[in-house]
Design a protein around this motif. Sequence first.
Motif, PDB file in Angstrom:
ATOM      1  N   PRO A  49       0.801  -1.227   0.000  1.00 57.99           N
ATOM      2  CA  PRO A  49       0.000   0.000   0.000  1.00 57.99           C
ATOM      3  C   PRO A  49       0.835   1.280   0.000  1.00 57.99           C
ATOM      4  O   PRO A  49       0.314   2.350  -0.321  1.00 57.99           O
ATOM      5  N   MET A  50       2.114   1.183   0.334  1.00 58.17           N
ATOM      6  CA  MET A  50       2.971   2.373   0.324  1.00 58.17           C
ATOM      7  C   MET A  50       3.452   2.718  -1.081  1.00 58.17           C
ATOM      8  O   MET A  50       4.029   3.788  -1.296  1.00 58.17           O
ATOM      9  N   THR A  51       3.266   1.826  -2.025  1.00 57.31           N
ATOM     10  CA  THR A  51       3.757   2.001  -3.402  1.00 57.31           C
ATOM     11  C   THR A  51       5.200   2.503  -3.409  1.00 57.31           C
ATOM     12  O   THR A  51       5.551   3.462  -4.099  1.00 57.31           O
ATOM     13  N   ALA A  52       6.045   1.820  -2.639  1.00 58.75           N
ATOM     14  CA  ALA A  52       7.416   2.289  -2.422  1.00 58.75           C
ATOM     15  C   ALA A  52       8.438   1.678  -3.370  1.00 58.75           C
ATOM     16  O   ALA A  52       9.598   2.089  -3.354  1.00 58.75           O
ATOM     17  N   SER A  53       8.048   0.729  -4.182  1.00 57.63           N
ATOM     18  CA  SER A  53       9.011   0.017  -5.016  1.00 57.63           C
ATOM     19  C   SER A  53       9.645   0.933  -6.061  1.00 57.63           C
ATOM     20  O   SER A  53       9.000   1.840  -6.595  1.00 57.63           O
ATOM     21  N   GLU A  54      10.915   0.655  -6.369  1.00 61.62           N
ATOM     22  CA  GLU A  54      11.617   1.445  -7.383  1.00 61.62           C
ATOM     23  C   GLU A  54      10.972   1.314  -8.757  1.00 61.62           C
ATOM     24  O   GLU A  54      11.098   2.217  -9.587  1.00 61.62           O
ATOM     25  N   SER A  55      10.274   0.204  -8.989  1.00 62.54           N
ATOM     26  CA  SER A  55       9.675   0.023 -10.317  1.00 62.54           C
ATOM     27  C   SER A  55       8.628   1.091 -10.625  1.00 62.54           C
ATOM     28  O   SER A  55       8.377   1.383 -11.798  1.00 62.54           O
ATOM     29  N   PHE A  56       8.037   1.703  -9.608  1.00 62.57           N
ATOM     30  CA  PHE A  56       7.113   2.810  -9.877  1.00 62.57           C
ATOM     31  C   PHE A  56       7.840   3.973 -10.553  1.00 62.57           C
ATOM     32  O   PHE A  56       7.271   4.662 -11.407  1.00 62.57           O
ATOM     33  N   ASP A  57       9.096   4.183 -10.174  1.00 63.26           N
ATOM     34  CA  ASP A  57       9.876   5.275 -10.759  1.00 63.26           C
ATOM     35  C   ASP A  57      10.520   4.859 -12.084  1.00 63.26           C
ATOM     36  O   ASP A  57      10.626   5.663 -13.008  1.00 63.26           O
ATOM     37  N   GLU A  58      10.923   3.601 -12.181  1.00 69.70           N
ATOM     38  CA  GLU A  58      11.623   3.135 -13.369  1.00 69.70           C
ATOM     39  C   GLU A  58      10.693   2.935 -14.552  1.00 69.70           C
ATOM     40  O   GLU A  58      11.034   3.248 -15.700  1.00 69.70           O
ATOM     41  N   VAL A  59       9.517   2.432 -14.279  1.00 72.18           N
ATOM     42  CA  VAL A  59       8.640   2.000 -15.355  1.00 72.18           C
ATOM     43  C   VAL A  59       7.848   3.154 -15.941  1.00 72.18           C
ATOM     44  O   VAL A  59       7.548   3.181 -17.131  1.00 72.18           O
ATOM     45  N   GLY A  60       7.499   4.134 -15.128  1.00 72.53           N
ATOM     46  CA  GLY A  60       6.687   5.224 -15.641  1.00 72.53           C
ATOM     47  C   GLY A  60       5.223   4.853 -15.665  1.00 72.53           C
ATOM     48  O   GLY A  60       4.724   4.199 -14.761  1.00 72.53           O
ATOM     49  N   SER A  61       4.544   5.210 -16.723  1.00 68.82           N
ATOM     50  CA  SER A  61       3.089   5.041 -16.748  1.00 68.82           C
ATOM     51  C   SER A  61       2.640   4.158 -17.904  1.00 68.82           C
ATOM     52  O   SER A  61       1.783   4.535 -18.700  1.00 68.82           O
ATOM     53  N   TYR A  62       3.219   2.986 -18.006  1.00 68.27           N
ATOM     54  CA  TYR A  62       2.780   2.039 -19.030  1.00 68.27           C
ATOM     55  C   TYR A  62       1.505   1.339 -18.567  1.00 68.27           C
ATOM     56  O   TYR A  62       1.483   0.131 -18.315  1.00 68.27           O
ATOM     57  N   GLY A  63       0.441   2.110 -18.434  1.00 72.39           N
ATOM     58  CA  GLY A  63      -0.840   1.542 -18.037  1.00 72.39           C
ATOM     59  C   GLY A  63      -1.133   1.663 -16.563  1.00 72.39           C
ATOM     60  O   GLY A  63      -2.277   1.509 -16.148  1.00 72.39           O
ATOM     61  N   LEU A  64      -0.135   1.939 -15.727  1.00 72.05           N
ATOM     62  CA  LEU A  64      -0.350   2.061 -14.287  1.00 72.05           C
ATOM     63  C   LEU A  64       0.781   2.886 -13.699  1.00 72.05           C
ATOM     64  O   LEU A  64       1.953   2.611 -13.953  1.00 72.05           O
ATOM     65  N   ASP A  65       0.432   3.912 -12.910  1.00 71.67           N
ATOM     66  CA  ASP A  65       1.459   4.709 -12.263  1.00 71.67           C
ATOM     67  C   ASP A  65       1.175   4.805 -10.767  1.00 71.67           C
ATOM     68  O   ASP A  65       0.172   4.290 -10.272  1.00 71.67           O
ATOM     69  N   ARG A  66       2.077   5.451 -10.044  1.00 70.38           N
ATOM     70  CA  ARG A  66       1.962   5.523  -8.587  1.00 70.38           C
ATOM     71  C   ARG A  66       0.674   6.239  -8.163  1.00 70.38           C
ATOM     72  O   ARG A  66      -0.005   5.800  -7.233  1.00 70.38           O
ATOM     73  N   ALA A  67       0.330   7.317  -8.841  1.00 73.13           N
ATOM     74  CA  ALA A  67      -0.860   8.071  -8.455  1.00 73.13           C
ATOM     75  C   ALA A  67      -2.116   7.209  -8.568  1.00 73.13           C
ATOM     76  O   ALA A  67      -2.986   7.223  -7.683  1.00 73.13           O
ATOM     77  N   ALA A  68      -2.218   6.461  -9.658  1.00 74.26           N
ATOM     78  CA  ALA A  68      -3.388   5.600  -9.845  1.00 74.26           C
ATOM     79  C   ALA A  68      -3.433   4.493  -8.809  1.00 74.26           C
ATOM     80  O   ALA A  68      -4.503   4.146  -8.288  1.00 74.26           O
ATOM     81  N   MET A  69      -2.265   3.938  -8.480  1.00 71.69           N
ATOM     82  CA  MET A  69      -2.235   2.848  -7.515  1.00 71.69           C
ATOM     83  C   MET A  69      -2.543   3.345  -6.108  1.00 71.69           C
ATOM     84  O   MET A  69      -3.256   2.687  -5.334  1.00 71.69           O
TER      85      MET A  69
END
Length: 304
Positions: free
Chosen positions: A184-204
């Motif tokens: 629930p913290m959405t803390a993983s580095e993949s949120f920053d690395e991947v960008g918004s290919y269908g899902l981003d930190r804000a949406a999650m």
Amino acid sequence: MLSPQVTAAAGLRSRPPATLTDPYEVLQFIRQAMEDANEAECGPALPLPVVVDVDAGGVPARLYAARVDAPVLVYLHGGGWCYGSIETVDRFCRRVADRSGCAVLSVGYRLAPEHPFPAALEDVEAVLAHVRKAGAAELGVDPTRLAIGGDSAGGQLATVAARRQRDAATPLDLQVLIYPAIDPMTASESFDEVGSYGLDRAAMKRAWETYVPDPMTRFTPDVAPLAAEDLTGLPPTLIITAEYDALRDEGADYADALITAGVPVVHTRYMGVNHGFARKLAVIDDARVATDQVAAYLRAALTF
């Protein structure tokens, strides 16, 4: 490299117009857009001997089966606990049932914000109880060989339910987690690395907050799987993650935590694809590969 099939698939679903600003109206738009794109994304329905809508302990569900007395996978669709349905995973469930030798019971659990936590989890547990009690007589399945699975939010619900079943001394035989939502913290580095290919930190973040409005509850084991003190005794697990998925790293972290706890785990990362790829059987080749991997895993473990 991102597969061009992912880029093509992204164009099949309508996006909320910029003029739509009310959050609930946006949610309703997304729900309908997902349903409307289902045929284009997932393809025609594979015929099976049994495809029937059922009442599973008061929860709507759909049973897929190619034979009677089969093991059963209880499957939980993704969609951020807020959207998605039995229909949006219909083609996936049909293919798994056809190729695994198992029945699949797809669950239409209640969605947030109309029904926040713990409504969805309560529905999942009601379905599991129904399968155990009446699965043989009412559904024609073998409730002594029982697996659970889900994608994204459904993966979170699946593994929480699996731990609770372990704690209730009614353990499940297997779990299948497809890019599960774990943190629930959405803390993983993949949120920053991947960008918004269908899902981003804000949406999650918005999905977690909608499903579990109380911030303190978000970090309890029934919401955050890694908050559980003990993961030993959870069922053997297949975890599928995607290279261009913001949830990629938390899925991998959960696989590592299960392995550390002595749980047999197969973790496969699909390269070049993004979050949500596995149900898009009509447009992404690896969706068919991943679905067949799920079927093969179930067949090897549960059929005899």
